[in-house]
Motif scaffolding. Structure first.
Motif, mmCIF file in Angstrom:
data_model
loop_
_atom_site.group_PDB
_atom_site.id
_atom_site.type_symbol
_atom_site.label_atom_id
_atom_site.label_comp_id
_atom_site.label_asym_id
_atom_site.label_seq_id
_atom_site.Cartn_x
_atom_site.Cartn_y
_atom_site.Cartn_z
ATOM 1 N N ARG B 219 0.835 -1.197 0.000
ATOM 2 C CA ARG B 219 0.000 0.000 0.000
ATOM 3 C C ARG B 219 0.869 1.246 0.000
ATOM 4 N NH1 ARG B 219 -3.910 0.622 4.927
ATOM 5 N NH2 ARG B 219 -2.121 1.935 5.398
ATOM 6 N N TYR B 233 -8.753 5.897 -7.824
ATOM 7 C CA TYR B 233 -9.976 5.360 -7.228
ATOM 8 C C TYR B 233 -10.365 3.978 -7.733
ATOM 9 C CZ TYR B 233 -10.189 10.060 -5.475
ATOM 10 O OH TYR B 233 -9.868 11.227 -4.845
ATOM 11 N N ARG B 236 -5.627 1.268 -8.736
ATOM 12 C CA ARG B 236 -4.728 0.957 -7.619
ATOM 13 C C ARG B 236 -5.362 -0.007 -6.616
ATOM 14 N NH1 ARG B 236 0.597 1.912 -8.782
ATOM 15 N NH2 ARG B 236 0.926 4.052 -9.419
ATOM 16 N N LYS B 237 -6.690 0.052 -6.492
ATOM 17 C CA LYS B 237 -7.357 -0.861 -5.560
ATOM 18 C C LYS B 237 -7.119 -2.307 -5.995
ATOM 19 C CE LYS B 237 -9.877 2.622 -3.717
ATOM 20 N NZ LYS B 237 -9.045 3.459 -2.857
ATOM 21 N N THR B 240 -2.860 -3.203 -6.267
ATOM 22 C CA THR B 240 -2.177 -3.507 -5.004
ATOM 23 C C THR B 240 -2.498 -4.927 -4.533
ATOM 24 O OG1 THR B 240 -3.979 -2.375 -3.866
ATOM 25 C CG2 THR B 240 -1.934 -1.147 -4.122
ATOM 26 N N ARG B 241 -3.737 -5.389 -4.803
ATOM 27 C CA ARG B 241 -4.065 -6.776 -4.423
ATOM 28 C C ARG B 241 -3.245 -7.758 -5.239
ATOM 29 N NH1 ARG B 241 -10.287 -5.543 -3.104
ATOM 30 N NH2 ARG B 241 -9.630 -4.223 -1.391
#
Lengths: 421, 421
Positions: B219, B233, B236-237, B240-241
């Motif tokens: 993160r 928004y 990146r969500k 990063t996973r």
């Protein structure tokens, strides 16, 4: 460190003007020297002049913003040694002494400021030997000095690194003699000698000297690292002449705008005559060197200027190739080649600029082999003109596409091979 | 400065392993801390461990190339205070002391290394308070320390800046008691306290802790400055996973190649199904964040990696838009818009990278307003996917052309307004 600048002469051969305030390449001679000294650690300037020119130098100091003061030699006919004597109370420790009418290149000044005593040139390339002050050296010190020496080891450059001891010698001479030249002081002090040979410096005595100095400054302002073959052997020969004509008449940013206008004009002309457009495009390519040359020669470089110039070059290239493609027209395959050629042209620039963004250094300096890769802008534009003139427009796009993308591949390969991380 | 790392514990809750050598985000915990300390002036490391793990740490030192040595605590059950005592003859003056199983963020470590005494966190966000060692502060020094304190001012971070005086206290306790913890020494020495609050650090006791640390590191590895709205928004969500899953399984360069392949694939798929191609293109845009995240989280960033990634992004964008244009086809006016859109997309990147080449700084950091300009790659790709899905391909090229060139103009304007030269 402080610097003392001797400027009490009347400049009779230049028509009774303070010679130090004459402009060469758009800047006063002393501005050039003071700016370079400031960049090398000199933080205060003492200008010794005559009563008549006092106001001129005071105005100059105010205008230019350098820290310093103006001292008056009320009796300039007593010589420049007497002028030095006047600065006595105003300096201590090591200081620089130079003549106001001498012009020094950045390379000379950067070297000289680290040395000591009288800086002499063993191989003076830029001065008239008959007019020069010669120096005879013995055991690393001045044995004799004068214009008429038969035997000599070097020429006085008018640049000295001294300390307070010099004022004792000056004092002694000034009390004994009416007229005291710097040569008298240097001879009596048996100053240590440092050689800096072959780098540009000259003194300005005549209008002819001014022209020679301007010529040198422009010639020396070629950045060069990113120049292709066409630029090196053709464009620069012309652009430097134009720069010599314009350097005192135009600002670098004005020149950038003119060059941009010329490039866009060439793109429009393509609709009426592709050949004429091609020639104008090549002319804009020559002009493209001028803004940078003027900027460097007149000490007016700015990062924004370089930035804007790059962006505008990309737009000019795009506008020209787009016009050419529209005028030629063709099937989908033609448009694919057009796209590849235009995109490739940008990638050449992108792949070198992006290197600088990542590594902070010029790729041509870091990886000298890069200089031999063809496909730089000057080469592409020259090729474009030639191929339009012989009527091979479709082939031009194919060739541009191939050259540029191969060049990008080669760039990546060379960077990978030379990289630190 | 030297650093002492206490690593004599057996890591029983992690299955009898030297906890400092566990990898988080592709790097051993102590590698991370040592690397950061090295960047902040620590030049030698003393690792105190038990006889059983001696070989592991010696291997690690050899493999990683850090300067340092391994000391053995023959009786680790006597506590980590006893381990510190063993380092006595090997340090002098100020030194860093830290626990091998604590992981510290760059920001924490950079701040801590300039402070003194026991570094405590007044607002610990990342640790389990029940498990933490609390500190009661009086007059800027440790009044009491322990897990069970009712009243406390901060939490012991396992990071200390000490000097030789600490060894006198350690000596005294070691001769009197069998088991000596760091807490005993800290309490008795009434160590000065420095607060660093809210920055990431945590100790690793369980496999669950490892996961949390990895999550944080990923993160925290979002570069962010050049991210557009879609990236911030949405992309990146997801990226990063993916990075959390892959960080220990793949190198950043491998990921760059996979992302590139995915982008080129999306361009090919356009010929069979533009909609599917658009979706794949958006997926490649999400993946495009992963190589950078993995590189930063695993301390494997390289300038060449960033360079290659940029070049490949340009080629992917070109390939995709070219394919889309070929499949759609059209008259000359369509091709003009296509050229303008592709050129504009390119110029968005060029105008920001060229800034960095000229000014040496990131334009988004220097001119924060730049962040609000739309037209960044993540936004363009998302728009491209949406407009393909609703079938507006021609309009897409027109919109891209307008957005991108307006953005370049705005960029030049903002740079001019904020420029120093």
């Amino acid at each position: 460190m402080k610097a003392v600048i001797l400027a009490a002469g009347f400049g009779r051969r230049m028509g009774e003007k303070p010679k130090g305030l004459l402009k060469v390449g758009g800047r006063e001679i002393i501005y050039r020297n003071m700016k370079l000294m400031e960049e090398n650690g000199v933080d205060e300037f003492i200008i010794v002049t005559n009563r008549q020119y006092e106001g001129n130098f005071k105005d100059f100091l105010k205008r230019s913003g350098f820290k310093g003061k103006v001292l008056v030699n009320e009796d300039p006919e007593r010589g420049n040694g007497y002028s030095l004597h006047i600065a006595k109370e105003h300096v201590n420790g090591k200081f620089v002494l130079l003549m106001s009418d001498h012009i020094f290149s950045k390379e000379f000044l950067e070297a000289a400021i680290t040395r000591e005593g009288a800086i002499i040139d063993g191989n003076p390339e830029f001065v008239d030997i008959r007019e020069a002050t010669k120096v005879k050296v013995e055991n690393g010190s001045v044995a004799d000095i004068g214009k008429g020496l038969e035997e000599w080891d070097g020429v006085d450059t008018g640049f000295f690194i001294l300390d307070e001891n010099i004022f004792r010698v000056a004092e002694e001479l000034v009390t004994k003699k009416e007229r005291v030249g710097m040569s008298d002081i240097v001879r009596k002090a048996k100053l240590k000698v440092s050689y800096i040979s072959g780098l540009f410096w000259m003194d300005i005595d005549t209008p002819e000297d001014l022209k020679r100095a301007r010529h040198f400054l422009i010639r020396n302002s070629i950045k060069g690292a990113g120049d292709g073959f066409v630029s090196r052997y053709f464009n620069r020969k012309i652009s430097t002449r134009i720069s010599e004509l314009l350097v005192e008449r135009i600002t670098p940013n004005q020149m950038t705008v003119i060059t941009f206008a010329m490039g866009i004009l060439s793109a429009f002309v393509v609709f009426f005559s592709p050949s004429l457009g091609g020639v104008l495009y090549q002319i804009s390519s020559i002009l493209d060197g001028v803004d940078g040359e003027i900027a460097r020669a007149s000490m007016r470089t700015s990062r924004f200027g370089g930035y804007l110039d790059s962006i505008m070059d990309r737009y000019v290239d795009f506008a020209f190739l787009l016009s050419l493609a529209v005028v030629h027209g063709g099937a989908t395959s033609f448009w694919i080649w057009t796209l590849l050629a235009i995109f490739g042209s940008f990638m050449v620039s992108y792949s070198t600029e992006r290197y600088k963004a990542a590594y902070g250094k010029d790729v041509y300096k870091r990886i000298p082999k890069m200089r031999y890769l063809i496909g730089k802008r000057d080469e592409r534009i020259f090729l474009t003109m030639i191929m339009i003139l012989v009527g091979w427009v479709y082939a031009l796009f194919v060739v541009l596409a191939l050259i540029t993308h191969l060049r990008v591949l080669a760039t990546i390969y060379l960077i990978k091979k030379n990289m630190e991380d």
